[in-house]
Design a protein around this motif. Structure first.
Motif, PDB file in Angstrom:
ATOM      1  N   SER A   1      31.270  97.821  46.069  1.00 47.76           N
ATOM      2  CA  SER A   1      32.499  98.291  45.440  1.00 47.76           C
ATOM      3  C   SER A   1      33.262  99.215  46.386  1.00 47.76           C
ATOM      4  N   THR A   2      34.570  99.371  46.137  1.00 45.30           N
ATOM      5  CA  THR A   2      35.408 100.190  47.011  1.00 45.30           C
ATOM      6  C   THR A   2      35.986 101.390  46.256  1.00 45.30           C
ATOM      7  N   THR A   3      36.305 102.399  47.031  1.00 51.80           N
ATOM      8  CA  THR A   3      36.938 103.617  46.527  1.00 51.80           C
ATOM      9  C   THR A   3      38.186 103.873  47.357  1.00 51.80           C
ATOM     10  N   PRO A   4      39.319 104.209  46.731  1.00 54.08           N
ATOM     11  CA  PRO A   4      40.535 104.463  47.514  1.00 54.08           C
ATOM     12  C   PRO A   4      40.461 105.774  48.288  1.00 54.08           C
ATOM     13  N   VAL A   5      40.932 105.727  49.521  1.00 53.77           N
ATOM     14  CA  VAL A   5      41.045 106.920  50.359  1.00 53.77           C
ATOM     15  C   VAL A   5      42.491 106.976  50.846  1.00 53.77           C
ATOM     16  N   THR A   6      43.192 108.026  50.494  1.00 55.10           N
ATOM     17  CA  THR A   6      44.614 108.134  50.807  1.00 55.10           C
ATOM     18  C   THR A   6      44.831 108.910  52.099  1.00 55.10           C
ATOM     19  N   VAL A   7      45.606 108.315  52.991  1.00 58.42           N
ATOM     20  CA  VAL A   7      45.974 108.933  54.267  1.00 58.42           C
ATOM     21  C   VAL A   7      47.489 108.826  54.399  1.00 58.42           C
ATOM     22  N   GLY A   8      48.189 109.905  54.134  1.00 62.51           N
ATOM     23  CA  GLY A   8      49.643 109.852  54.162  1.00 62.51           C
ATOM     24  C   GLY A   8      50.171 108.873  53.132  1.00 62.51           C
ATOM     25  N   ASP A   9      50.975 107.915  53.588  1.00 69.78           N
ATOM     26  CA  ASP A   9      51.547 106.916  52.686  1.00 69.78           C
ATOM     27  C   ASP A   9      50.634 105.715  52.475  1.00 69.78           C
TER      28      ASP A   9
END
Length: 279
Positions: free
Chosen positions: A5-13
């Motif tokens: 499964s995946t998890t979101p990782v936010t980097v800028g936009d």
């Protein structure tokens, strides 16, 4: 949470889909996949690293993550791809880390380690050697030039997409041969069949120059893993790789193994990574 499964990782936009394994307090190791794969290519390697106590992070890179799929070839310059590595690490609160890359992920890893060695504790590059060694061979070694002939096709907008996705993505599927488990190959093809995904992945090739790009000499302790039957990388650049590493260096040649090392030889690759990390 499983590695599947995946998890979101936010980097800028941008938002990257990341997979995790191992203890949160373990030494971090970032895994970079190649083309045409996703972070699932590390499915058989990650558990070995996690069992050894490492904090494993593998993410679908720029163009592969739907939330990190900007428009335009310029958005896929190798410097931006390397920047994503540090961006993901920063978002996860990771200062220094071990870095492992396969295929295009290896090219990105060489640039990351070469430009910011203070953050990369060790490098394990898989299949693709130091880019100076590769580019020299591309110009001077007929075998390597022949092995790289596919790149000119991949750089043609529209042509490559039509070729690879025609007839139920028959040619895209054929790239993996018998080396990649069918279940993984099916998921790779489905992922790249999503709207815009294959064009974004091919933009990595379209953004590069005459070779895979230029990188500084590497001052990070490095292991290079290469399959002797690699369809894309010949022996000349593989054996020249160490000439561009100014640190402890190990060359691991895998007999009877081709290009798809993470899927075809996961145990040998995990052993090489762990040996490098422990050194």
């Amino acid at each position: 949470m499983t590695f599947d499964s995946t998890t979101p990782v936010t980097v800028g936009d941008l938002t990257f889909d990341a997979r995790f394994a191992g203890p949160q307090d373990g030494d971090p190791v970032l895994l970079l996949h190649g083309f045409p794969e996703t972070s699932l290519s590390w499915t058989q390697v990650a558990p070995r690293l996690a069992d050894a106590g490492l904090r494993v992070v593998a993410f679908d890179q720029r163009g592969y993550s739907p939330g990190a799929r900007p428009q335009g070839v310029d958005s896929y310059a190798t410097e931006l791809l390397a920047g994503d590595v540090f961006g993901v690490a920063d978002a996860l609160g990771i200062d220094t880390f071990h870095l492992v890359g396969h295929d295009w992920g290896s090219a990105v890893a060489w640039l990351a380690a070469g430009t910011r060695p203070e953050r990369v504790r060790s490098l394990t590059a898989v299949s693709v050697p130091h880019l100076t060694a590769y580019n020299d061979a591309l110009r001077n070694d007929p075998e390597q030039a022949e092995k790289a002939s596919y790149i000119s096709v991949f750089r043609q907008p529209g042509v490559a997409e039509d070729l690879l996705l025609a007839d139920g993505a028959r040619r895209l599927t054929a790239i993996y041969g018998d080396a990649v488990p069918t279940a993984l190959a099916v998921r790779y093809v489905a992922h790249l069949g999503e709207p815009g995904a294959l064009t974004a992945a091919l933009s990595w090739y379209r953004a590069m120059g005459a070779g895979l790009g230029s990188v500084p000499r590497t001052a990070v302790p490095t292991t290079f893993v290469w399959g002797a039957l690699d369809q894309a990388i010949g022996r000349v650049p593989a054996e020249a790789c160490g000439d561009f590493v100014d640190a402890d260096y190990r060359f691991v040649e895998l007999a009877d193994i081709g290009h798809w090392v993470p899927e075809q030889a996961p145990d040998a690759l995990a052993d090489a990574v762990l040996e490098r990390v422990r050194r």
